[in-house]
Motif scaffolding. Structure first.
Motif, mmCIF file in Angstrom:
data_model
loop_
_atom_site.group_PDB
_atom_site.id
_atom_site.type_symbol
_atom_site.label_atom_id
_atom_site.label_comp_id
_atom_site.label_asym_id
_atom_site.label_seq_id
_atom_site.Cartn_x
_atom_site.Cartn_y
_atom_site.Cartn_z
ATOM 1 N N GLU A 60 0.823 -1.198 0.000
ATOM 2 C CA GLU A 60 0.000 0.000 0.000
ATOM 3 C C GLU A 60 0.858 1.249 0.000
ATOM 4 N N THR A 61 0.211 2.374 -0.262
ATOM 5 C CA THR A 61 0.921 3.635 -0.341
ATOM 6 C C THR A 61 1.485 4.006 1.025
ATOM 7 N N THR A 62 2.741 4.410 1.047
ATOM 8 C CA THR A 62 3.382 4.883 2.278
ATOM 9 C C THR A 62 4.118 6.173 1.970
ATOM 10 N N ALA A 63 4.445 6.926 3.019
ATOM 11 C CA ALA A 63 5.244 8.137 2.833
ATOM 12 C C ALA A 63 6.606 7.759 2.246
ATOM 13 N N TYR A 64 7.188 6.688 2.728
ATOM 14 C CA TYR A 64 8.501 6.245 2.278
ATOM 15 C C TYR A 64 8.516 5.966 0.776
ATOM 16 N N ARG A 65 7.556 5.207 0.299
ATOM 17 C CA ARG A 65 7.529 4.849 -1.129
ATOM 18 C C ARG A 65 7.326 6.072 -2.015
ATOM 19 N N GLN A 66 6.465 6.975 -1.585
ATOM 20 C CA GLN A 66 6.222 8.164 -2.391
ATOM 21 C C GLN A 66 7.456 9.060 -2.470
ATOM 22 N N LEU A 67 8.140 9.209 -1.350
ATOM 23 C CA LEU A 67 9.330 10.059 -1.345
ATOM 24 C C LEU A 67 10.490 9.399 -2.093
ATOM 25 N N MET A 68 10.540 8.071 -2.084
ATOM 26 C CA MET A 68 11.553 7.376 -2.875
ATOM 27 C C MET A 68 11.347 7.677 -4.364
ATOM 28 N N ALA A 69 10.093 7.626 -4.818
ATOM 29 C CA ALA A 69 9.800 7.949 -6.216
ATOM 30 C C ALA A 69 10.133 9.398 -6.513
ATOM 31 N N HIS A 70 9.871 10.274 -5.541
ATOM 32 C CA HIS A 70 10.139 11.706 -5.708
ATOM 33 C C HIS A 70 11.630 11.976 -5.921
ATOM 34 N N VAL A 71 12.494 11.397 -5.100
ATOM 35 C CA VAL A 71 13.926 11.695 -5.234
ATOM 36 C C VAL A 71 14.534 11.016 -6.451
ATOM 37 N N ARG A 72 13.893 9.967 -6.953
ATOM 38 C CA ARG A 72 14.433 9.266 -8.114
ATOM 39 C C ARG A 72 14.124 9.970 -9.430
ATOM 40 N N ILE A 73 13.327 11.045 -9.374
ATOM 41 C CA ILE A 73 13.157 11.883 -10.560
ATOM 42 C C ILE A 73 14.505 12.478 -10.954
ATOM 43 N N GLN A 74 15.267 12.892 -9.952
ATOM 44 C CA GLN A 74 16.575 13.486 -10.200
ATOM 45 C C GLN A 74 17.583 12.453 -10.686
ATOM 46 N N ASP A 75 17.580 11.294 -10.019
ATOM 47 C CA ASP A 75 18.565 10.267 -10.317
ATOM 48 C C ASP A 75 17.982 8.931 -9.874
ATOM 49 N N PRO A 76 17.854 7.959 -10.806
ATOM 50 C CA PRO A 76 17.278 6.654 -10.449
ATOM 51 C C PRO A 76 18.005 5.955 -9.312
ATOM 52 N N GLY A 77 19.248 6.372 -9.037
ATOM 53 C CA GLY A 77 20.001 5.761 -7.946
ATOM 54 C C GLY A 77 19.756 6.384 -6.592
ATOM 55 N N ASN A 78 18.998 7.489 -6.546
ATOM 56 C CA ASN A 78 18.734 8.160 -5.274
ATOM 57 C C ASN A 78 17.859 7.307 -4.368
ATOM 58 N N ARG A 79 18.033 7.497 -3.051
ATOM 59 C CA ARG A 79 17.226 6.770 -2.073
ATOM 60 C C ARG A 79 16.906 7.690 -0.902
ATOM 61 N N ILE A 80 15.954 7.281 -0.077
ATOM 62 C CA ILE A 80 15.717 7.954 1.193
ATOM 63 C C ILE A 80 15.826 6.927 2.310
ATOM 64 N N PHE A 81 16.037 7.439 3.532
ATOM 65 C CA PHE A 81 16.296 6.566 4.678
ATOM 66 C C PHE A 81 15.467 7.037 5.867
ATOM 67 N N VAL A 82 14.905 6.080 6.589
ATOM 68 C CA VAL A 82 14.023 6.377 7.719
ATOM 69 C C VAL A 82 14.843 6.864 8.904
ATOM 70 N N VAL A 83 14.418 7.967 9.500
ATOM 71 C CA VAL A 83 15.070 8.510 10.691
ATOM 72 C C VAL A 83 14.211 8.247 11.925
ATOM 73 N N HIS A 84 12.916 8.515 11.817
ATOM 74 C CA HIS A 84 11.960 8.236 12.890
ATOM 75 C C HIS A 84 10.607 8.010 12.234
ATOM 76 N N ARG A 85 9.619 7.651 12.995
ATOM 77 C CA ARG A 85 8.314 7.332 12.422
ATOM 78 C C ARG A 85 7.199 8.026 13.192
ATOM 79 N N LEU A 86 6.079 8.168 12.503
ATOM 80 C CA LEU A 86 4.819 8.523 13.146
ATOM 81 C C LEU A 86 3.853 7.366 12.916
ATOM 82 N N ASP A 87 3.033 7.056 13.931
ATOM 83 C CA ASP A 87 2.018 6.024 13.753
ATOM 84 C C ASP A 87 1.118 6.378 12.572
#
Length: 320
Positions: free
Chosen positions: A127-154
């Motif tokens: 299902e849709t998550t903040a993580y997956r959406q932001l991963m797609a967002h940063v990969r617009i610039q470069d397909p090798g870009n990634r994001i990493f979890v620092v903390h979470r909200l329920d």
């Protein structure tokens, strides 16, 4: 488009006085002369375009800073950087669902997450998550870009949260979280009238076999958790609290509100019987922290959700 002087014959690569390249008609390029942010810089250079048009150009991925696509309005610019506007190629930005980007730079992304959106999948859920959406967002610039979890909200908690854009920055933030974070403030709509206008709750949190957190009042029996609260508004049925975390444990606020006999509205897992606002009454309102690489203090504050105020408006209306 900023006006440009006629290009001189025999010099196809010449620049005009405003640093706009004229040999590529679908591209304008400018050199940053003084510190500023991207949106005001573009509005100045593209003075014949409206603010909304410039924002749309940004959102579509048509602006590059030093040859990297940037979509954040508040991207800081430094003297010597090159800003390019492309008219002939549009990079489609995936639509963000349930979140808004508040800040983005080369190291971090700060967002406001809506209630109901998972921060990151907790298993095999597709299902849709903040993580997956932001991963797609940063990969617009470069397909090798990634994001990493620092903390979470329920899932059912809304508000401000942060992701790192490299593993190095993730480790910097997580290893120094207590020193890096200057303020984490929530608002919580709880059941009943809290008698003490302010107070502190301290306990040791443990997790049961059913994955439910609970308080142990025996010293060192679990993870120490400290929560400070003060009343913003109250009536006989509800209290709106400002809650400040001294520690950040799983479900900490939810457990501590149950401990004092005032569970968070909508939190059936921790004793709530009220569905007054059809969501969990918990919102991460403020996140302030030292930037992990630049050291500057960043502070993000969001509005109290309007639904949290509705129980008090209704009471006021009924009393008239």
């Amino acid at each position: 488009m900023a006006k440009s002087a006629p290009a001189k014959k025999g010099r196809p690569g010449a620049k005009t006085p405003n640093d706009s390249r004229t040999n590529r008609p679908n591209i304008s390029q400018y050199t940053v002369k003084e510190p500023t942010e991207l949106l005001p810089f573009l509005l100045n250079k593209q003075s014949n375009l409206g603010r909304n048009t410039v924002k749309a150009i940004l959102a579509r991925g048509q602006v590059l800073v030093n040859d990297r696509v940037v979509t954040a309005y508040n991207c800081p610019l430094e003297p010597g950087q090159t800003v390019t506007i492309r008219k002939d190629k549009v990079v489609e930005e995936p639509q963000l669902i349930g979140l808004t980007i508040l800040h983005e730079d080369e190291d971090i992304i700060v967002i406001q997450k809506n209630a109901g959106l998972l921060s990151i999948s907790s298993g095999q859920e597709n299902e849709t998550t903040a993580y997956r959406q932001l991963m797609a967002h940063v990969r617009i610039q470069d397909p090798g870009n990634r994001i990493f979890v620092v903390h979470r909200l329920d899932r059912d908690t809304s508000g401000v949260m942060m992701f790192a854009k490299s593993e190095r920055v993730q480790q910097l933030l997580q290893n120094s979280w207590q020193d890096t974070v200057e303020e984490r403030t929530y608002v919580a709509l709880v059941e009943g009238k809290v008698k003490k206008t302010e107070g502190t709750i301290s306990s040791w949190l443990k997790e049961s076999s059913t994955l439910k957190m609970y308080s142990s009042h025996y010293p060192n029996d679990g993870q120490h958790a400290v929560t400070h609260y003060k009343t913003i508004q109250s009536n006989s049925s509800f209290t709106l609290l400002e809650v400040r975390l001294e520690t950040g444990r799983k479900n900490q606020i939810r457990v501590h509100m149950q401990d004092i006999g005032h569970p968070i509205v909508g939190d059936k897992k921790y004793g709530s019987r009220s569905k007054a606002i059809n969501r969990l009454g918990l919102h991460a309102r403020v996140l302030a922290f030292k930037h992990p690489t630049k050291g500057e203090l960043l502070r993000f504050e969001t509005d109290i959700p309007k639904s949290f105020l509705n129980p008090f408006r209704q009471t006021s209306t009924e009393s008239k």
